[in-house]
Design an enzyme around this catalytic site. Structure first.
Site, mmCIF file in Angstrom:
data_model
loop_
_atom_site.group_PDB
_atom_site.id
_atom_site.type_symbol
_atom_site.label_atom_id
_atom_site.label_comp_id
_atom_site.label_asym_id
_atom_site.label_seq_id
_atom_site.Cartn_x
_atom_site.Cartn_y
_atom_site.Cartn_z
ATOM 1 N N LYS A 102 17.227 -1.658 -5.869
ATOM 2 C CA LYS A 102 17.210 -3.142 -5.856
ATOM 3 C C LYS A 102 16.396 -3.522 -6.465
ATOM 4 O O LYS A 102 14.990 -3.085 -6.444
ATOM 5 C CB LYS A 102 17.402 -3.578 -4.311
ATOM 6 C CG LYS A 102 18.451 -3.407 -3.620
ATOM 7 C CD LYS A 102 19.606 -4.120 -4.076
ATOM 8 C CE LYS A 102 20.792 -3.944 -3.170
ATOM 9 N NZ LYS A 102 21.987 -4.662 -3.841
ATOM 10 N N CYS A 133 -18.542 20.920 5.497
ATOM 11 C CA CYS A 133 -19.463 19.983 6.271
ATOM 12 C C CYS A 133 -19.442 20.095 7.890
ATOM 13 O O CYS A 133 -20.127 21.097 8.389
ATOM 14 C CB CYS A 133 -19.250 18.542 6.061
ATOM 15 S SG CYS A 133 -20.369 17.350 6.236
ATOM 16 N N GLU A 150 -15.240 19.097 -2.231
ATOM 17 C CA GLU A 150 -13.783 18.693 -2.487
ATOM 18 C C GLU A 150 -14.207 17.424 -3.304
ATOM 19 O O GLU A 150 -13.073 16.709 -3.905
ATOM 20 C CB GLU A 150 -12.836 18.302 -1.374
ATOM 21 C CG GLU A 150 -13.152 17.129 -0.297
ATOM 22 C CD GLU A 150 -14.418 17.753 0.663
ATOM 23 O OE1 GLU A 150 -15.165 18.658 0.531
ATOM 24 O OE2 GLU A 150 -14.365 17.090 1.702
ATOM 25 N N HIS A 160 -19.766 18.320 0.422
ATOM 26 C CA HIS A 160 -18.225 18.299 0.536
ATOM 27 C C HIS A 160 -17.797 18.530 -1.047
ATOM 28 O O HIS A 160 -17.809 17.879 -1.998
ATOM 29 C CB HIS A 160 -17.799 16.879 0.663
ATOM 30 C CG HIS A 160 -18.017 16.427 2.049
ATOM 31 N ND1 HIS A 160 -16.958 16.819 2.959
ATOM 32 C CD2 HIS A 160 -18.862 15.698 2.835
ATOM 33 C CE1 HIS A 160 -17.104 16.214 4.030
ATOM 34 N NE2 HIS A 160 -18.528 15.666 4.102
ATOM 35 N N SER A 179 0.845 -1.267 0.072
ATOM 36 C CA SER A 179 -0.164 -0.116 -0.059
ATOM 37 C C SER A 179 0.994 1.262 -0.319
ATOM 38 O O SER A 179 2.082 1.164 0.687
ATOM 39 C CB SER A 179 -0.858 -0.013 1.227
ATOM 40 O OG SER A 179 -0.281 0.299 2.296
ATOM 41 N N LYS A 207 18.264 -5.927 -16.219
ATOM 42 C CA LYS A 207 17.903 -6.954 -15.257
ATOM 43 C C LYS A 207 16.683 -7.611 -15.076
ATOM 44 O O LYS A 207 16.296 -8.883 -14.892
ATOM 45 C CB LYS A 207 18.629 -6.169 -13.781
ATOM 46 C CG LYS A 207 19.184 -7.505 -12.944
ATOM 47 C CD LYS A 207 19.889 -6.847 -11.881
ATOM 48 C CE LYS A 207 20.403 -7.744 -10.759
ATOM 49 N NZ LYS A 207 21.270 -7.162 -9.805
HETATM 50 N N1 GLN Z 1 -20.094 15.005 12.243
HETATM 51 C C1 GLN Z 1 -21.070 15.617 11.196
HETATM 52 C C2 GLN Z 1 -22.262 15.052 10.885
HETATM 53 O O1 GLN Z 1 -22.443 13.910 10.908
HETATM 54 C C3 GLN Z 1 -20.203 16.343 10.179
HETATM 55 C C4 GLN Z 1 -19.630 15.040 9.226
HETATM 56 C C5 GLN Z 1 -18.844 15.584 8.225
HETATM 57 O O2 GLN Z 1 -18.110 16.560 8.391
HETATM 58 N N2 GLN Z 1 -18.508 14.673 7.048
HETATM 59 O O3 GLN Z 1 -23.191 15.580 10.421
#
Ligand code: GLN
Length: 542
Positions: free
Chosen positions: A176, A376, A519, A517, A2, A212
């Site tokens: 290696k 969030c 992101e 989110h 990993s 190699k």
């Molecule tokens: N703990 C918060 C909730 O459950 C925010 C969750 C999070 O940030 N992904 O709503």
């Protein structure tokens, strides 16, 4: 092993093949028994990535989406737990007609059925299937058995790529090849032989090492690809092409190569590399430490989103990890140091540890006019902070931390409460893509206007963003908070769920939080509009 970079390798391979005009379908197999990644502590396994469908999965799915600029369907992820659960449930329902259900062939066939289901659904030209774990370990061997059968059934359409690590022991200073030789031997014992070896190492492979490996592993020398460490992961597809990897793969798959088109990608990488004007962002979280090491893997999508946005703005990103615990108990000096940041970001999270520290940081950012972005939990805590210090609800809190608070500004909605009471945690979160309507004239609205999101007929923008949380802004407090000056600039179409909060531009350059989110939807070619807006404002601070 990993961490060697299989996910980024898979993504990069997908990128160069898609740049040759083929539709790519990336799949990930994780050997663990968890049915999805949702219940795992991020310190165990890095970030939990969420798909549009709501499936909680491995962070590699995020890499696939970022490199290929696509939304990957839930069918493209499987764990041992998922596969075994399906087979066992089917057996309990007499689905195997009285047969003895052995892992071989029943589990391996189920694995192949899932692969086929995914390729049928996406109708891609090429599927790239990443098997997680380490060759030779017990956990993933059934997947190699499935891979063997796949090749047996489709001898001309399947090829194997081994991602291997070539250590350079400090004292010796020489690269290696032995571990790779043994890895090939271990794969051979499954009845599989690699067609291509991607040789990961600190440094590029020299000709001697390539020769190699070619000799000892029975792999043509041109199929041994050097994959040295790089500063910017988006360089990797370009590096692979230096060794002609896409042409090699297409030849092995008997596909006619089409024109290469990596122009946008090259420009994007170039821009990231040549930006020198610094932008200093502090991320205030708690999942940083594993033993003596800092674990930034937990926030990988946030880091990448910030990089994407900095790239498009031509800025060089400097990221600092700030431990939320350091700002608890009114540590004034510590807080004052935050003035050195151009922007502060409070990411998602769960539980009590670090919460008061995060709230102190948010208060500081709000009062001092430092650009603030809350994701969030970061958004929920911004609401708590505002309720306590501006709206006069002194003991306001989220019921996640204080179920008895007299002002539960963040709370579970009644439909979720029942499930939590039954300890059915696997199904109690709002997960995946949900629609959100934006309010005219707000920072959020303006940010999305700059991007390619579609306008709704009524003049509101309808966006779709991904969620992963149990708690919500309590609808009972919305009016009180609005009266105190907080703006809810994004809501669910039925108006019940608060998706984005912000402060008016006249009051603060950028103070914005999202219940979702963002992101999870940023890619290097299409940075997320809210990350771009945040960094634009952070850049203006300087
Ligand atoms: N703990 C918060 C909730 O459950 C925010 C969750 C999070 O940030 N992904 O709503």
């Amino acid at each position: 092993m990993s961490g060697v970079g299989k996910g980024v390798t898979t993504s990069s391979l997908g990128k160069i093949l898609s740049a040759r005009g083929f539709k790519i379908n990336p799949l990930k197999i994780d050997p663990y028994l968890n049915v999805d990644a949702g219940t795992m502590n991020p310190i165990e396994h890095g970030e939990v990535f969420v798909l549009d469908s709501g499936l909680e999965c491995d962070q590699d799915m995020g890499n696939y989406e970022r490199f290929l600029d696509v939304s990957v369907p839930a069918e493209n992820y499987m764990t041992s737990g998922m596969v075994y659960k399906y087979v066992i449930d089917k057996e309990r329902a007499l689905g195997y007609g009285g047969k003895c259900v052995d892992p071989v062939p029943y589990i391996s066939e189920e694995i192949l059925r899932r692969i086929k289901r995914s390729t049928d659904k996406t109708k891609a030209d090429i599927s790239i299937i990443e098997i997680g774990g380490t060759v030779g370990e017990y956990q993933n061997s059934i997947f190699f058995e499935a891979a063997r059968v796949l090749k047996l059934k489709h001898p001309n359409d399947v090829l194997f790529v081994l991602v291997s690590y070539l250590p350079i022991p400090n004292k010796v200073g020489e690269m290696k090849t032995k571990p790779t030789q043994y890895a090939v031997r271990a794969i051979n014992s499954y009845g599989i032989h690699p067609d291509i070896i991607i040789a990961r190492s600190d440094r590029p492979l020299d000709q001697k090492r390539k020769d190699k490996l070619a000799f000892s592993c029975n792999v043509p020398v041109k199929n041994i690809i050097s994959a040295p460490d790089v500063d910017n992961i988006y360089d990797i597809p370009l590096n692979f092409e230096k060794d002609g990897l896409s042409t090699t793969v297409l030849k092995l798959l008997r596909l006619r190569p089409r024109q290469e088109d990596l122009k946008d990608w090259r420009q994007m990488v170039e821009r990231m590399k040549t930006s020198t004007k610094e932008l200093r962002i502090g991320v205030v979280g708690k999942y940083f430490k594993t033993g003596d090491y800092v674990l930034s893997d937990v926030y990988i999508s946030i880091i990448e989103s910030l990089k994407h946005a900095a790239g498009i703005l031509g800025r060089k990103l400097i990221l600092d990890w700030l431990d939320a615990g350091d700002y608890e108990d009114k540590k004034i000096d510590k807080l004052a140091e935050l003035k050195n940041y151009d922007g502060l970001l409070v990411p998602g999270g769960f539980g009590e540890r670090g919460v008061e520290g995060k709230i102190a940081v948010i208060k500081f950012a709000r009062e001092k006019g430092i650009p603030f972005f809350g994701l969030c939990y970061g958004m929920q805590l911004a609401v708590v902070e505002y309720a306590r210090h501006v709206a006069g609800l002194k003991r306001a809190h989220t019921t996640e931390i204080n179920p008895k608070t007299p002002a539960p500004v963040i709370d579970v909605l009644p439909e979720q409460r029942e499930k939590i009471a039954q300890a059915d945690y696997g199904g109690t979160m709002r997960l995946g893509a949900y629609p959100c309507e934006l309010k005219h004239g707000t920072t959020a609205f303006d940010a999305y206007v700059d991007s390619s999101y579609k306008l709704q007929a009524n003049g509101y923008k309808l966006i779709h963003e991904r969620h992963r949380h149990r708690y919500e802004v309590n609808p009972d407090y919305v009016v009180t908070l609005e009266k105190a000056g907080l703006v809810f600039s994004g809501r669910s179409p039925d108006g019940r769920l608060m998706e984005i909060v912000e402060l008016p531009k006249a009051q603060h350059p950028f103070f914005l939080g999202t219940q979702f989110h963002p992101e999870f939807k940023s890619t290097p070619l299409h940075p997320h509009p809210l990350f771009v807006a945040f960094l634009k404002s952070a850049g203006a601070k300087k």
